[in-house]
Scaffold this active site. Structure first.
Site, PDB file in Angstrom:
ATOM      1  N   HIS A   1      32.643 -20.455 -14.991  1.00 25.54           N
ATOM      2  CA  HIS A   1      31.485 -20.194 -14.131  1.00 25.54           C
ATOM      3  C   HIS A   1      31.894 -20.059 -12.663  1.00 25.54           C
ATOM      4  O   HIS A   1      31.527 -19.084 -11.995  1.00 25.54           O
ATOM      5  CB  HIS A   1      30.476 -21.333 -14.287  1.00 25.54           C
ATOM      6  CG  HIS A   1      29.242 -21.157 -13.459  1.00 25.54           C
ATOM      7  ND1 HIS A   1      28.108 -20.535 -13.924  1.00 25.54           N
ATOM      8  CD2 HIS A   1      28.955 -21.530 -12.173  1.00 25.54           C
ATOM      9  CE1 HIS A   1      27.186 -20.518 -12.973  1.00 25.54           C
ATOM     10  NE2 HIS A   1      27.678 -21.127 -11.896  1.00 25.54           N
ATOM     11  N   GLU A   2      32.668 -21.028 -12.176  1.00 22.10           N
ATOM     12  CA  GLU A   2      33.057 -21.006 -10.775  1.00 22.10           C
ATOM     13  C   GLU A   2      34.033 -19.869 -10.476  1.00 22.10           C
ATOM     14  O   GLU A   2      34.024 -19.312  -9.378  1.00 22.10           O
ATOM     15  CB  GLU A   2      33.674 -22.349 -10.365  1.00 22.10           C
ATOM     16  CG  GLU A   2      32.731 -23.544 -10.505  1.00 22.10           C
ATOM     17  CD  GLU A   2      31.435 -23.355  -9.734  1.00 22.10           C
ATOM     18  OE1 GLU A   2      31.429 -22.640  -8.711  1.00 22.10           O
ATOM     19  OE2 GLU A   2      30.416 -23.922 -10.163  1.00 22.10           O
TER      20      GLU A   2
ATOM     21  N   HIS B   1      32.095 -16.783  -9.480  1.00 25.53           N
ATOM     22  CA  HIS B   1      31.737 -16.775  -8.056  1.00 25.53           C
ATOM     23  C   HIS B   1      32.964 -16.436  -7.200  1.00 25.53           C
ATOM     24  O   HIS B   1      32.894 -15.608  -6.283  1.00 25.53           O
ATOM     25  CB  HIS B   1      31.204 -18.150  -7.639  1.00 25.53           C
ATOM     26  CG  HIS B   1      29.902 -18.523  -8.276  1.00 25.53           C
ATOM     27  ND1 HIS B   1      28.795 -17.711  -8.258  1.00 25.53           N
ATOM     28  CD2 HIS B   1      29.514 -19.671  -8.909  1.00 25.53           C
ATOM     29  CE1 HIS B   1      27.792 -18.316  -8.868  1.00 25.53           C
ATOM     30  NE2 HIS B   1      28.213 -19.507  -9.270  1.00 25.53           N
TER      31      HIS B   1
END
Length: 453
Positions: free
Chosen positions: A21-22, A25
């Site tokens: 997920h990170e 980003h």
């Protein structure tokens, strides 16, 4: 040992999914020219730190593995030198900011596709969807289901395993309509059974779907045949032997081990008249049950285990395996189907049609992680995929402090032509913290209630 496996599997799963997920980003931010100052997996005290790259980005693994974050250069948080202001997050166009924020959930969906693709390539194991027992008066009984029915299709979808059958039944049940199920009965005839799934509240209550339909899946011990007997138990005292098949009890036909157990448990310290099959012959016997207390209630028992037919059990195992391209297609389809189903169930939770007790917290997730890790790679990949989908969807909810909340702010900015005021953002952050706190409290409460029984 099982607790240790669950903890380790949970840490691996959450750590991997948070990293995915990170990284979404992080990767898009770098592509948009934004300076990334820190990439942290976990919160709290750093356990491992490394500084690398032209921007001297700090990579961190922290002590609490329940999340992570990517810290970007931002004038709202600290003074930024004139030469680097163009690389600050807040200086980017709305489109770029939305892309950076949406990239985290998008990475979770892409990972789910990858996990499902690998799962289908490794092979999805299970047992063939053969009905072992139908509870009298249940939805399945009303639909005409019988023991030994092999479920071939739910509406137009083929079902090779019980997992696929249950998944398709749940998906149809969310529509609240009658479902046509094609089965092959014990005589080898293909027959259409019908299930009335209009009561969505009942279907979405806590517990396994098959239990609520009144279907007990076939197992290697589903036949009403006695296996090992306990010496001095009621069965041994009555002269029953391993291999005896129970045909009738008190004039009632016994078609499964479950129905036999239910008949015995309902008659503590009572006599039961039996017709059994032994060595191809029918014999009449009478057995008097023993009793014991279970949850404050006396139940009958006879001291016998079910017979396990290993050859039949092996024949009933099923496995779905595909090549890389077909696996990828199925991975995309399964990710889409599970995403839509998750959203529909969440909507039913909001409307009160689904029980909030179905919301699982970290303890339940850790337990599922441990179980799937023990079962094998394919099961663990499926677990990772569904949790990754859940993380992606939850982060897209329009709740302040989540990615979806930020996307909502940017949509407002696009409409009104200026950013949301700091005051509104501050209020939204407090509201978001309260909402997430309440959700986590409910999840932990459900976990503890499951532990306490």
């Amino acid at each position: 040992m099982s607790i240790l496996i669950s903890i380790l599997a949970f840490i691996v799963a959450i750590g991997l999914l948070v990293t995915v997920h990170e990284f979404g980003h992080y990767w898009v931010a770098r592509r948009c020219g934004v300076k990334v100052q820190r990439f942290s997996i976990g919160f709290g005290r750093p356990l491992w730190t490394r500084v690398a790259g032209r921007d001297r980005t700090e990579y961190v693994i922290a002590a609490i593995p329940l999340g992570g974050y990517v810290k970007m250069l931002d004038e709202r948080e600290e003074p930024v030198p004139e030469a680097e202001r163009h690389r600050a997050f807040n200086r980017q166009t709305v489109g770029r900011r939305m892309a950076i924020v949406a990239a985290g959930p998008a990475a979770n969906f892409l990972f789910a596709i990858l996990a499902y693709t690998l799962m289908f390539m490794v092979g999805v194991g299970g047992i063939k969807p053969v009905v072992g027992h139908v509870e009298p008066g249940s939805l399945a009984a009303e639909g005409g289901f019988e023991a030994r029915d092999l479920i071939l299709r739910v509406n137009d979808t083929e079902t090779a395993t019980w997992e696929l059958a249950a998944l398709n039944l749940l998906e149809q049940g969310l529509d609240g309509r009658r479902v046509e199920v094609l089965v092959r009965d014990a005589q080898g005839r293909e027959v259409v059974r019908s299930l009335d799934l209009s009561d969505r509240r009942r279907l979405l209550d806590e517990g396994p779907l098959l239990d609520k339909l009144g279907i007990v899946a076939w197992h290697a011990w589903s036949e009403p045949v006695l296996g090992e007997l306990i010496p001095e138990g009621a069965a041994a005292r009555a002269g029953l032997r391993s291999g005896d098949r129970i045909l009738q009890a008190d004039g009632i036909r016994i078609d499964s081990w479950q129905s036999w157990v239910a008949h015995v448990q309902a008659r503590p310290e009572q006599s039961i008249e039996l017709w059994i099959e032994r060595d191809g012959r029918r014999e009449f016997m009478v057995i008097r049950t023993d009793s014991r207390e279970v949850n404050g209630e006396r139940v009958g028992l006879i001291g016998a285990y079910p017979y396990v037919d290993e050859a039949t059990a092996e024949a009933m195992r099923a496995q779905v395996r595909h090549g890389p391209w077909i696996s990828f297609v199925h991975g995309v389809e399964r990710t889409w189907d599970m995403s839509v189903m998750t959203l529909r169930v969440m909507w039913r939770l909001l409307t009160g049609e689904a029980a909030v007790s179905n919301i699982a917290g970290p303890i339940s997730i850790a337990e599922y992680a441990g179980v799937t890790a023990v079962i094998g790679l394919s099961a663990f990949l499926g677990f990772l995929a569904i949790v990754s989908i859940s993380l992606g969807i939850i982060n897209l909810l329009p709740i302040p402090i989540l990615d979806g909340g930020h996307l909502l702010y940017y949509c407002v900015e696009l409409i009104k032509g200026s950013p949301v005021s700091p005051t509104v953002e501050a209020i939204g952050q407090r509201v978001g913290i309260v909402m997430i706190g309440l959700l986590m409290t409910l999840a932990f409460y459900n976990d503890f209630m499951r532990i306490l029984g």
